[in-house]
Design a protein around this motif. Structure first.
Motif, PDB file in Angstrom:
ATOM      1  N   ILE A  17       8.851  30.003  16.687  1.00 42.27           N
ATOM      2  CA  ILE A  17       8.804  31.584  17.098  1.00 42.27           C
ATOM      3  C   ILE A  17       7.635  31.865  17.569  1.00 42.27           C
ATOM      4  N   THR A  18       7.527  32.749  18.843  1.00 41.97           N
ATOM      5  CA  THR A  18       6.561  32.986  19.745  1.00 41.97           C
ATOM      6  C   THR A  18       6.174  34.580  19.483  1.00 41.97           C
ATOM      7  N   ASP A  19       7.178  35.357  19.244  1.00 42.49           N
ATOM      8  CA  ASP A  19       6.955  36.681  19.656  1.00 42.49           C
ATOM      9  C   ASP A  19       7.519  37.230  18.079  1.00 42.49           C
ATOM     10  N   ALA A  34      -1.556  39.199   4.042  1.00 41.87           N
ATOM     11  CA  ALA A  34      -0.606  37.873   4.350  1.00 41.87           C
ATOM     12  C   ALA A  34      -0.165  37.322   5.330  1.00 41.87           C
ATOM     13  N   ILE A  35      -0.063  38.567   6.525  1.00 43.60           N
ATOM     14  CA  ILE A  35       0.141  38.030   7.673  1.00 43.60           C
ATOM     15  C   ILE A  35      -0.923  37.214   8.248  1.00 43.60           C
ATOM     16  N   ALA A  36      -2.002  37.936   8.232  1.00 51.42           N
ATOM     17  CA  ALA A  36      -3.489  37.251   8.727  1.00 51.42           C
ATOM     18  C   ALA A  36      -3.584  36.064   8.161  1.00 51.42           C
ATOM     19  N   GLU A  37      -3.421  35.742   6.674  1.00 58.09           N
ATOM     20  CA  GLU A  37      -3.568  34.434   6.306  1.00 58.09           C
ATOM     21  C   GLU A  37      -2.443  33.329   6.703  1.00 58.09           C
ATOM     22  N   ALA A  38      -1.409  33.735   7.272  1.00 55.02           N
ATOM     23  CA  ALA A  38      -0.321  32.893   7.570  1.00 55.02           C
ATOM     24  C   ALA A  38      -0.670  32.411   8.991  1.00 55.02           C
ATOM     25  N   LEU A  39      -1.279  33.344   9.878  1.00 53.31           N
ATOM     26  CA  LEU A  39      -1.915  33.025  11.339  1.00 53.31           C
ATOM     27  C   LEU A  39      -2.929  32.330  11.119  1.00 53.31           C
ATOM     28  N   LYS A  40      -3.630  31.838  10.414  1.00 51.49           N
ATOM     29  CA  LYS A  40      -4.831  30.988  10.168  1.00 51.49           C
ATOM     30  C   LYS A  40      -3.949  29.433  10.664  1.00 51.49           C
ATOM     31  N   ASP A  41      -2.845  29.219  10.046  1.00 56.79           N
ATOM     32  CA  ASP A  41      -2.252  27.990  10.437  1.00 56.79           C
ATOM     33  C   ASP A  41      -1.190  28.214  11.485  1.00 56.79           C
ATOM     34  N   ASN A  42      -0.583  29.107  11.834  1.00 54.80           N
ATOM     35  CA  ASN A  42       0.228  29.391  12.933  1.00 54.80           C
ATOM     36  C   ASN A  42      -0.199  29.147  14.005  1.00 54.80           C
ATOM     37  N   LYS A  43       0.451  28.161  14.903  1.00 57.59           N
ATOM     38  CA  LYS A  43      -0.076  27.891  16.426  1.00 57.59           C
ATOM     39  C   LYS A  43       1.168  28.401  17.459  1.00 57.59           C
ATOM     40  N   LEU A  48       2.371  39.580  18.831  1.00 55.98           N
ATOM     41  CA  LEU A  48       2.500  40.177  17.372  1.00 55.98           C
ATOM     42  C   LEU A  48       2.347  41.817  17.325  1.00 55.98           C
ATOM     43  N   ASP A  49       3.572  42.332  16.938  1.00 55.42           N
ATOM     44  CA  ASP A  49       3.547  43.688  16.886  1.00 55.42           C
ATOM     45  C   ASP A  49       3.569  44.006  15.306  1.00 55.42           C
ATOM     46  N   LEU A  50       2.491  44.850  14.916  1.00 53.52           N
ATOM     47  CA  LEU A  50       2.381  45.477  13.524  1.00 53.52           C
ATOM     48  C   LEU A  50       2.380  47.029  13.812  1.00 53.52           C
ATOM     49  N   SER A  51       2.843  47.418  14.727  1.00 53.66           N
ATOM     50  CA  SER A  51       2.555  48.961  14.925  1.00 53.66           C
ATOM     51  C   SER A  51       3.482  49.697  13.968  1.00 53.66           C
ATOM     52  N   LYS A  68     -10.735  36.405  15.220  1.00 49.19           N
ATOM     53  CA  LYS A  68     -12.161  36.149  15.598  1.00 49.19           C
ATOM     54  C   LYS A  68     -12.600  34.720  15.377  1.00 49.19           C
ATOM     55  N   THR A  69     -11.765  34.174  14.241  1.00 47.54           N
ATOM     56  CA  THR A  69     -12.214  32.847  13.641  1.00 47.54           C
ATOM     57  C   THR A  69     -11.520  31.621  13.945  1.00 47.54           C
ATOM     58  N   THR A  70     -10.239  31.965  13.706  1.00 47.75           N
ATOM     59  CA  THR A  70      -9.275  30.868  13.539  1.00 47.75           C
ATOM     60  C   THR A  70      -8.021  30.807  14.664  1.00 47.75           C
ATOM     61  N   ASN A  71      -7.149  32.134  14.779  1.00 48.67           N
ATOM     62  CA  ASN A  71      -5.951  31.866  15.528  1.00 48.67           C
ATOM     63  C   ASN A  71      -6.452  32.076  17.049  1.00 48.67           C
ATOM     64  N   LYS A  72      -6.113  30.879  17.831  1.00 49.42           N
ATOM     65  CA  LYS A  72      -6.359  31.048  19.390  1.00 49.42           C
ATOM     66  C   LYS A  72      -5.070  31.170  19.941  1.00 49.42           C
ATOM     67  N   THR A  73      -4.007  31.318  19.567  1.00 55.63           N
ATOM     68  CA  THR A  73      -2.670  31.430  20.493  1.00 55.63           C
ATOM     69  C   THR A  73      -2.302  32.699  20.530  1.00 55.63           C
ATOM     70  N   ILE A  74      -2.344  33.974  19.750  1.00 55.33           N
ATOM     71  CA  ILE A  74      -2.043  35.262  20.094  1.00 55.33           C
ATOM     72  C   ILE A  74      -2.688  35.785  21.254  1.00 55.33           C
TER      73      ILE A  74
END
Length: 138
Positions: A17-19, A34-43, A48-51, A68-74
């Motif tokens: 899943i990309t979107d 919880a979503i932020a925690e998952a984004l640490k592992d998700n590549k 991402l729409d959380l509006s 800032k620290t982990t996710n580089k794909t969004i």
């Protein structure tokens, strides 16, 4: 936020899943964390729409920290129409400024309950824009 936690569990192992559009789900800070925690592992997630949820400062800061620290794909994130204060908004912008390697092209933070661009000032917005060469639209 039970649904957000279940989605987060799935995201941490997602490889396709990309979107991800979780807008209009009454998600609060707990769900955003919880979503932020998952984004640490998700590549794979790039959009991402959380509006239009009930995310406030704690959830927004958790998302900012991951960007800032982990996710580089969004590349695109929408946090508009939540309950994010000017202080948390400023933290998100600071995260973008400090992360020269981010892939973020667009971040939308407008129309938050406590959000007011006027309080931030044009100079801080411009600094965030120019300091991060990958950030295409604030």
């Amino acid at each position: 936020d039970i649904g957000a936690r279940a989605m987060a569990d799935a995201l941490s192992v997602n490889e396709t899943i990309t979107d991800l559009d979780l807008s209009n789900n009454l998600m609060s800070d707990d769900g955003a964390k919880a979503i932020a925690e998952a984004l640490k592992d998700n590549k794979t997630i790039t959009n991402l729409d959380l509006s239009t949820n009930q995310i406030a400062d704690i959830g927004a800061k958790a998302i900012a920290e991951v960007l800032k620290t982990t996710n580089k794909t969004i590349t695109n994130i929408d946090l508009s129409n939540n309950q994010i204060s000017i202080q948390a908004t400023s933290k998100i912008i600071q995260a973008m400024k400090q992360t020269k390697t981010t892939t973020i092209n667009r971040i939308k933070l407008t129309n938050d309950t406590v959000f007011n661009w006027g309080e931030m000032g044009v100079s801080e917005q411009r600094t965030a824009w120019w300091d991060n060469m990958h950030l295409g639209e604030l």
